[in-house]
Enzyme design. Sequence first.
Site, mmCIF file in Angstrom:
data_model
loop_
_atom_site.group_PDB
_atom_site.id
_atom_site.type_symbol
_atom_site.label_atom_id
_atom_site.label_comp_id
_atom_site.label_asym_id
_atom_site.label_seq_id
_atom_site.Cartn_x
_atom_site.Cartn_y
_atom_site.Cartn_z
ATOM 1 N N ARG A 1 -34.783 63.167 -21.988
ATOM 2 C CA ARG A 1 -34.310 62.715 -23.299
ATOM 3 C C ARG A 1 -33.537 61.405 -23.146
ATOM 4 O O ARG A 1 -32.980 61.126 -22.080
ATOM 5 C CB ARG A 1 -33.413 63.783 -23.918
ATOM 6 C CG ARG A 1 -34.202 65.058 -24.235
ATOM 7 C CD ARG A 1 -33.401 66.004 -25.091
ATOM 8 N NE ARG A 1 -32.119 66.342 -24.488
ATOM 9 C CZ ARG A 1 -31.103 66.860 -25.170
ATOM 10 N NH1 ARG A 1 -31.220 67.082 -26.461
ATOM 11 N NH2 ARG A 1 -29.972 67.164 -24.576
ATOM 12 N N LYS B 1 -30.669 73.026 -12.585
ATOM 13 C CA LYS B 1 -31.773 72.729 -13.500
ATOM 14 C C LYS B 1 -33.122 72.913 -12.810
ATOM 15 O O LYS B 1 -33.396 72.322 -11.770
ATOM 16 C CB LYS B 1 -31.616 71.292 -13.990
ATOM 17 C CG LYS B 1 -32.536 70.894 -15.077
ATOM 18 C CD LYS B 1 -31.812 69.911 -15.954
ATOM 19 C CE LYS B 1 -32.727 68.989 -16.687
ATOM 20 N NZ LYS B 1 -31.965 68.205 -17.655
ATOM 21 N N ARG C 1 -22.361 71.276 -21.796
ATOM 22 C CA ARG C 1 -21.834 71.578 -20.466
ATOM 23 C C ARG C 1 -20.835 72.725 -20.600
ATOM 24 O O ARG C 1 -20.221 72.885 -21.655
ATOM 25 C CB ARG C 1 -21.076 70.382 -19.882
ATOM 26 C CG ARG C 1 -21.969 69.211 -19.515
ATOM 27 C CD ARG C 1 -22.625 69.455 -18.152
ATOM 28 N NE ARG C 1 -23.473 68.363 -17.738
ATOM 29 C CZ ARG C 1 -24.727 68.155 -18.111
ATOM 30 N NH1 ARG C 1 -25.297 68.979 -18.965
ATOM 31 N NH2 ARG C 1 -25.427 67.154 -17.653
HETATM 32 P P1 ATP Z 1 -28.643 67.310 -19.209
HETATM 33 O O1 ATP Z 1 -29.558 67.859 -18.165
HETATM 34 O O2 ATP Z 1 -27.737 66.269 -18.672
HETATM 35 O O3 ATP Z 1 -27.966 68.341 -20.018
HETATM 36 P P2 ATP Z 1 -30.850 66.729 -20.839
HETATM 37 O O4 ATP Z 1 -31.153 68.165 -20.999
HETATM 38 O O5 ATP Z 1 -30.905 65.908 -22.050
HETATM 39 O O6 ATP Z 1 -29.442 66.471 -20.225
HETATM 40 P P3 ATP Z 1 -33.256 65.823 -19.779
HETATM 41 O O7 ATP Z 1 -33.430 64.657 -20.621
HETATM 42 O O8 ATP Z 1 -34.020 67.056 -20.096
HETATM 43 O O9 ATP Z 1 -31.741 66.145 -19.672
HETATM 44 O O10 ATP Z 1 -33.570 65.455 -18.250
HETATM 45 C C1 ATP Z 1 -33.088 64.275 -17.644
HETATM 46 C C2 ATP Z 1 -32.024 64.594 -16.617
HETATM 47 O O11 ATP Z 1 -32.475 65.603 -15.712
HETATM 48 C C3 ATP Z 1 -31.733 63.387 -15.704
HETATM 49 O O12 ATP Z 1 -30.688 62.635 -16.219
HETATM 50 C C4 ATP Z 1 -31.384 64.006 -14.345
HETATM 51 O O13 ATP Z 1 -30.004 64.267 -14.283
HETATM 52 C C5 ATP Z 1 -32.059 65.350 -14.358
HETATM 53 N N1 ATP Z 1 -33.284 65.426 -13.529
HETATM 54 C C6 ATP Z 1 -34.218 64.481 -13.293
HETATM 55 N N2 ATP Z 1 -35.219 64.971 -12.551
HETATM 56 C C7 ATP Z 1 -34.912 66.268 -12.306
HETATM 57 C C8 ATP Z 1 -35.570 67.321 -11.613
HETATM 58 N N3 ATP Z 1 -36.756 67.170 -11.027
HETATM 59 N N4 ATP Z 1 -34.948 68.521 -11.580
HETATM 60 C C9 ATP Z 1 -33.774 68.726 -12.203
HETATM 61 N N5 ATP Z 1 -33.106 67.779 -12.873
HETATM 62 C C10 ATP Z 1 -33.676 66.560 -12.939
#
Ligand code: ATP
Length: 331
Positions: free
Chosen positions: A121, A186, A322
């Site tokens: 995102r 994650k 968070r």
């Molecule tokens: P957050 O995870 O910070 O709550 P978000 O859900 O909006 O935010 P996404 O946009 O879904 O996050 O994913 C992007 C974020 O995920 C990146 O900023 C990085 O921190 C993390 N990320 C990137 N690649 C991976 C991966 N392969 N596995 C887990 N996390 C990842």
Amino acid sequence: MNPLSLPVLRLMTDGCFHSGEAIARALGVSRGTVWNALRDMGALGIQVHRVPGRGYQLAEPIQWLDAARIERLLAEAHVPLTLEVLDCVASTNTELLARVAQGAPHGLTLAAEVQTAGRGRAGRPWYAVLGGSLAFSLLWRFEHGVGALRGLSPAVGLAIARALEAQGARGIQLKWPNDLVYRGRKLAGILIEVQGDALGPTAAVIGIGLNVRVPADLAVRAGQPVASLTSLPGFKPDRSRLLADLLIALYRTLERFAVEGFAPLRREWEARHAYHRLRVRVTMPDGRTEEGVVWGVGEGGELLLDTGRGRRRLAAGEVSLRPAVDGEADA
Ligand code: ATP
């Protein structure tokens, strides 16, 4: 990415040593070209041993996606999705959005072995490794306008969790609005991009990135703790089977979502929420934060937060959640 990297790696899939000369001969290139093609494998998450006199060998076998097998599994389950497996693409969502503009059909799914500029995102990066991630996007055309898509993101997360559980995964949780986590780390991210207008029809490009088996240094790049399916006890994923099962679960969930929306999925979603009834801090797009206790998700997938000054409903937007940090709650 070097265009010869994947053809060279495919020749080495048997796990044996292959001399640079033999690889060069098979591909009709020079030995120097083979060396160049194998030089940047670290960036793809692949380790290649090089032993003088013996040649090159993969440190770990690569599990390639088998498009024909995935299509067979989809057909057996009567799931009419069309799959294309691409070797290398910047982002499966970007590629599928371009195809939407050209009239791509409902159900077209693009999966990539290598994604060089995966997106999360708000333009945040999503990292994938060759043979150790699943990166794919599915096109779903809805008859109704954008408003009818409220809750789509959590519905997709639930479909993925269900598919993984059906394969024996335990302990996977959802993090509002659109992540899958394991022990707070994650595991998968979802990026949905919609084209269309208020009255419809709309085209939703549903992108999913899932860590199947990723190297430890990926957490450094991601800047947050990361989980892989292989870290789940007793879970030995087969990428092709997994992709087929995820697509089957997505198809069934989306078919129902298109008619009934998120409401019937709400309780099941809450049961898996990593922060259900816990104190969280939510950061809004403008940087403001809101703290409160999560008391559920609404019928449109919004977060229901008890702030102490009243109950609030937060739409997903670019909101980021968070756990609240003790001692900072009232700072
Ligand atoms: P957050 O995870 O910070 O709550 P978000 O859900 O909006 O935010 P996404 O946009 O879904 O996050 O994913 C992007 C974020 O995920 C990146 O900023 C990085 O921190 C993390 N990320 C990137 N690649 C991976 C991966 N392969 N596995 C887990 N996390 C990842």
